[in-house]
Design an enzyme around this catalytic site. Sequence first.
Site, short mmCIF file in Angstrom:
data_model
loop_
_atom_site.label_atom_id
_atom_site.label_comp_id
_atom_site.label_asym_id
_atom_site.label_seq_id
_atom_site.Cartn_x
_atom_site.Cartn_y
_atom_site.Cartn_z
N SER A 1 -63.59 -21.10 -14.16
CA SER A 1 -64.26 -22.34 -14.56
C SER A 1 -65.70 -22.33 -14.08
CB SER A 1 -63.53 -23.55 -13.98
OG SER A 1 -64.39 -24.68 -14.03
N MET B 1 -63.07 -33.06 -21.69
CA MET B 1 -62.68 -34.28 -20.99
C MET B 1 -63.63 -35.36 -21.50
SD MET B 1 -62.06 -32.46 -17.31
CE MET B 1 -62.95 -31.00 -17.84
N ASP C 1 -54.69 -25.79 -14.35
CA ASP C 1 -56.11 -26.01 -14.05
C ASP C 1 -56.28 -27.00 -12.90
OD1 ASP C 1 -58.85 -26.40 -14.10
OD2 ASP C 1 -58.89 -27.37 -16.07
N HIS D 1 -63.73 -20.50 -18.75
CA HIS D 1 -63.33 -21.90 -18.91
C HIS D 1 -64.57 -22.79 -18.80
CE1 HIS D 1 -60.20 -25.08 -18.53
NE2 HIS D 1 -61.05 -25.69 -17.71
N MET E 1 -67.53 -32.79 -19.81
CA MET E 1 -67.22 -34.16 -19.34
C MET E 1 -68.28 -35.12 -19.84
SD MET E 1 -66.45 -33.22 -15.40
CE MET E 1 -65.40 -31.84 -14.94
N ASP F 1 -65.82 -26.60 -18.80
CA ASP F 1 -65.40 -28.00 -18.64
C ASP F 1 -66.47 -28.92 -19.19
OD1 ASP F 1 -62.84 -27.88 -17.19
OD2 ASP F 1 -64.03 -26.90 -15.63
N HIS G 1 -62.60 -26.92 -22.36
CA HIS G 1 -61.73 -28.02 -21.91
C HIS G 1 -62.50 -29.33 -22.06
CE1 HIS G 1 -59.49 -29.88 -18.18
NE2 HIS G 1 -59.22 -30.54 -19.30
N MET H 1 -52.90 -30.25 -16.02
CA MET H 1 -53.87 -30.53 -14.95
C MET H 1 -53.12 -30.58 -13.62
SD MET H 1 -56.96 -30.68 -16.11
CE MET H 1 -57.63 -30.99 -14.48
C1 DX5 Z 1 -61.52 -30.35 -13.32
C2 DX5 Z 1 -61.69 -29.14 -14.19
C3 DX5 Z 1 -61.32 -27.84 -13.56
C4 DX5 Z 1 -62.04 -27.52 -12.30
C5 DX5 Z 1 -61.39 -26.37 -11.61
O1 DX5 Z 1 -61.72 -31.48 -14.10
O2 DX5 Z 1 -60.92 -29.26 -15.36
O3 DX5 Z 1 -61.47 -26.81 -14.51
O4 DX5 Z 1 -63.39 -27.24 -12.51
O5 DX5 Z 1 -62.06 -26.15 -10.42
P1 DX5 Z 1 -61.30 -25.76 -9.07
O6 DX5 Z 1 -60.69 -24.42 -9.31
O7 DX5 Z 1 -62.41 -25.74 -8.08
O8 DX5 Z 1 -60.29 -26.82 -8.82
ZN ZN Z 2 -60.87 -27.55 -16.75
#
Ligand code: DX5
Ligand code: ZN
Length: 218
Positions: free
Chosen positions: A7, A67, A174, A32, A36, A34, A65, A136
Amino acid sequence: MNYLSPSILAADFLNLERDVSACVKNGAQYIHIDVMDGLFVPNISVGFPIIKSLRQRFDCVFDVHLMISRPERYIERFASSGSDIITFHVESTDNAGDVIDIIHSCSKKAGISVKPGTDITKIEKHLNNVDMVLVMTVEPGFGGQKFMPDMVDKIKWLKNYRQQHGLAFDIEADGGITFENTELILNAGANVIVAGTAVFEKGMTADNTKSFIKILNR
Ligand code: DX5
Ligand code: ZN
């Protein structure tokens, strides 16, 4: 087959190319990303320009991913920016079935995700239509949180359901994943492992990636 999906939320954004390159060179098959929006989760991360820039430089699978609230509004743009797998949250839309159809109509793989507090049976009716389920294992929104061991039961439930119904979706975990808990997660049935902090921490991305790949190939 098991896949590592580092990620980039935990990468050094001033050196994103260097960090992603260290992952890819050392065996990570996915990256990955993320996304948001500050609404679905209380944080804002990256969007189209970063995905497009990375796509110009890297051929690996982009595991995006989302969000974000009402993801149906933006699927086409994530697809054309260079995403390969587009995962959205069942809690983020009133029309999860439609979102899956839009992703497939863009010829991309569709993933569906559940927050820790959401019962896994909430996505049951979509399981015959998705390519991946993302469980999650922390509250979405931030990297560096602690793994929630209770979520392992959802992974086991999915593996069992998949077998009973002759399905083939991947199971991704994740949040809070480390060298220490990866084996437990794989044994439960996940085959796509997301790790942010544990891959990028301490400027040891190459070594950390290699260590994860070793565990995944055991
Ligand atoms: C959280 C994300 C994850 C996160 C994982 O909302 O979806 O992908 O960045 O990071 P670590 O491995 O640090 O928990
Ligand atoms: Zn994620």
